[in-house]
Design an enzyme around this catalytic site. Structure first.
Site, mmCIF file in Angstrom:
data_model
loop_
_atom_site.group_PDB
_atom_site.id
_atom_site.type_symbol
_atom_site.label_atom_id
_atom_site.label_comp_id
_atom_site.label_asym_id
_atom_site.label_seq_id
_atom_site.Cartn_x
_atom_site.Cartn_y
_atom_site.Cartn_z
ATOM 1 N N GLN A 193 91.786 27.767 46.815
ATOM 2 C CA GLN A 193 92.243 29.024 47.406
ATOM 3 C C GLN A 193 92.256 28.947 48.927
ATOM 4 O O GLN A 193 93.193 29.435 49.567
ATOM 5 C CB GLN A 193 91.364 30.167 46.924
ATOM 6 C CG GLN A 193 91.518 30.463 45.443
ATOM 7 C CD GLN A 193 90.667 31.618 44.968
ATOM 8 O OE1 GLN A 193 89.970 32.255 45.749
ATOM 9 N NE2 GLN A 193 90.701 31.891 43.672
ATOM 10 N N ASP A 338 86.201 26.366 36.681
ATOM 11 C CA ASP A 338 86.633 27.457 35.804
ATOM 12 C C ASP A 338 86.252 27.212 34.344
ATOM 13 O O ASP A 338 86.214 28.152 33.540
ATOM 14 C CB ASP A 338 88.151 27.661 35.906
ATOM 15 C CG ASP A 338 88.547 28.389 37.180
ATOM 16 O OD1 ASP A 338 87.677 29.027 37.793
ATOM 17 O OD2 ASP A 338 89.733 28.302 37.552
#
Length: 457
Positions: A193, A338
């Site tokens: 990100q 994740d």
């Protein structure tokens, strides 16, 4: 929504998973800032992606009509804990979205705050995009998002020339756009990100921007930009980019490999075979398969086509006879960040202990996942420990029980999959959270053979 899962059934067959959220965020941004029309197929109608669409509609006038219409059609009737339960979302996702763009210079001042809901990806990527615009934008989010770190994004954007004010290093965040200049920047923590935020800022910056990471992270942004003709120079852990204005494009969002991890785990835990089609096979997203292989899961991949630089194809899962514990190092962890919830819940059924080392980043996800994983395993009759920054899971199985997903989509799905191999039925509350990334998750499990009873909606 509360569900009861009764173990003993095999989870096998052919399946697809929703479009990749990580890719959808990035392609929506590129479509809204392109010069000309773009056509996107397979967009996942999850809450996080709708947050990005709604924010882009507020700053990109030409794209607003179609983005608002898509977000409204994909919206669900009920939302809870920053999550969405939307069993009809896959219908909206199947419809192509045509987006009219007028370029990076067409980004306008929004009429109000940009509300990113529960989506850290929306906030961080859009901070970078709007850092080079002639706008002043205040980013806000829900309680969960407001607790996640934002200075790691703010710092490089400030060095590029933007004014970025955080609230004690968190949201709300005020970004005052400026004429940006390229920088050379090394991140202390691997973060796709942060990298993508800087790359979106670099599209309108003067000179070259070079970003280095201590470990490679997912590369969806640089793949898409390269496919669109941008002057991207990348190697593992390093990427460089100069300013660039792209044109419209057509692409189909591939299936989300992180969502596929739950189905793969379900097949492995029930000793079944499975085929997952139209799946994104980006190597930067598939490292969890290496961890699963060490645990005893065998898979094969077949790349069949490319979508805007992304390899897409089929994954085959072979029946597993047993699972073995393993250790995930601190250097390896960012590559499976994740998938830690599903790997940890798989590990409850493996022989021996499984260690996740240096897992402090899990404390600042949608929930404190480090603590949530350990407490959830105990709630379902397993054994796990939160050892400072490490997580250790004992492979003694799950005896059954009740666990609360706490509004975290990955925890909800991980609990559900692990329950398939428990000794007795398990009740999972907050199952609606799964639709943040996998609308129709429960229906998919049922279609593959799971025995699930909905107790309360």
């Amino acid at each position: 929504m509360n569900v009861r899962i009764t173990p003993g059934e095999r989870l096998s067959g052919n399946a697809t998973v929703p479009g990749d959220k990580s890719i959808a965020h990035r392609w929506l941004i590129l479509a809204a800032t392109a010069e000309g029309k773009s056509l996107l197929r397979g967009l996942p109608a999850s809450l996080d992606v709708r947050s990005t669409a709604a924010c882009l509609a507020a700053v990109a006038p030409a794209a607003r009509p179609s983005l608002e219409a898509w977000a409204e059609k994909a919206a669900s009737a009920a939302e809870s804990h920053g999550s969405t339960w939307n069993p009809t979302a896959t219908i909206a996702a199947a419809e192509p979205l045509e987006v009219e763009g007028e370029g990076l210079e067409d980004l306008h001042q929004p009429a109000s705050d940009l509300d990113c809901g529960n989506s850290g990806t929306s906030m961080r990527l859009l901070m970078g995009l709007l850092a080079g615009s002639a706008s002043t934008v205040r980013f806000v989010g829900d309680e969960s998002l407001s607790g996640r770190p934002m200075d790691r994004v703010a710092e490089p954007l400030r060095l590029m020339g933007a004014s970025v004010e955080t609230t004690d290093a968190h949201a709300p965040v005020l970004v005052k756009g400026a004429k940006l200049k390229g920088i050379r920047y090394s991140t202390s923590t691997p973060s796709a990100q942060v990298k993508s935020s800087v790359l979106f800022a670099a599209l309108s910056a003067e000179g070259e921007t070079v970003l280095e990471e201590p470990a490679p992270t997912r590369d969806h942004t640089e793949r898409a930009l390269a496919a669109l003709g941008a002057p991207v120079v990348s190697s593992p852990g390093r990427v460089g980019l100069r300013s660039f204005q792209h044109e419209g494009f057509e692409a189909t969002v591939p299936g989300d490999p992180s969502s596929a991890a739950f189905l793969i785990a379900g097949a492995a835990l029930t000793g079944s075979s499975m085929i997952i089609t139209d799946l994104g096979l980006n190597p930067s997203r598939m490292h969890y398969l290496s961890v699963m292989e060490r645990m005893g899961v065998r898979t094969t991949l077949h790349v069949e086509r490319s979508e805007l630089g992304e390899p897409v194809g089929t994954l085959h899962v072979e029946p597993a006879t047993s699972l073995t514990g393993t250790s995930i190092s601190g250097e390896e962890l960012p590559l499976v960040i994740d998938e830690v919830p599903v790997l940890a819940l798989m590990a409850t059924h493996a022989e021996g202990e499984t260690w996740f080392l240096g897992a402090s980043e899990l404390k600042v996800k949608e929930s404190d996942r480090l603590r949530a994983i350990a407490s959830g395993i105990w709630s379902l009759g397993g054994h796990a420990g939160d050892e400072g920054e490490d997580l250790v899971v004992s492979g003694l199985g799950l005896t059954g029980g009740r666990a609360d997903a706490g509004g975290d989509h990955r925890m909800a799905m991980a609990f559900a999959v692990a329950a398939l191999a428990a000794d007795a039925p398990c009740e999972i509350s907050g199952m609606e959270a799964a639709a943040v990334s996998f609308p129709g998750f429960i229906q998919t499990l049922e279609a593959l053979g799971a025995r699930i009873e909905v107790l309360e909606k």
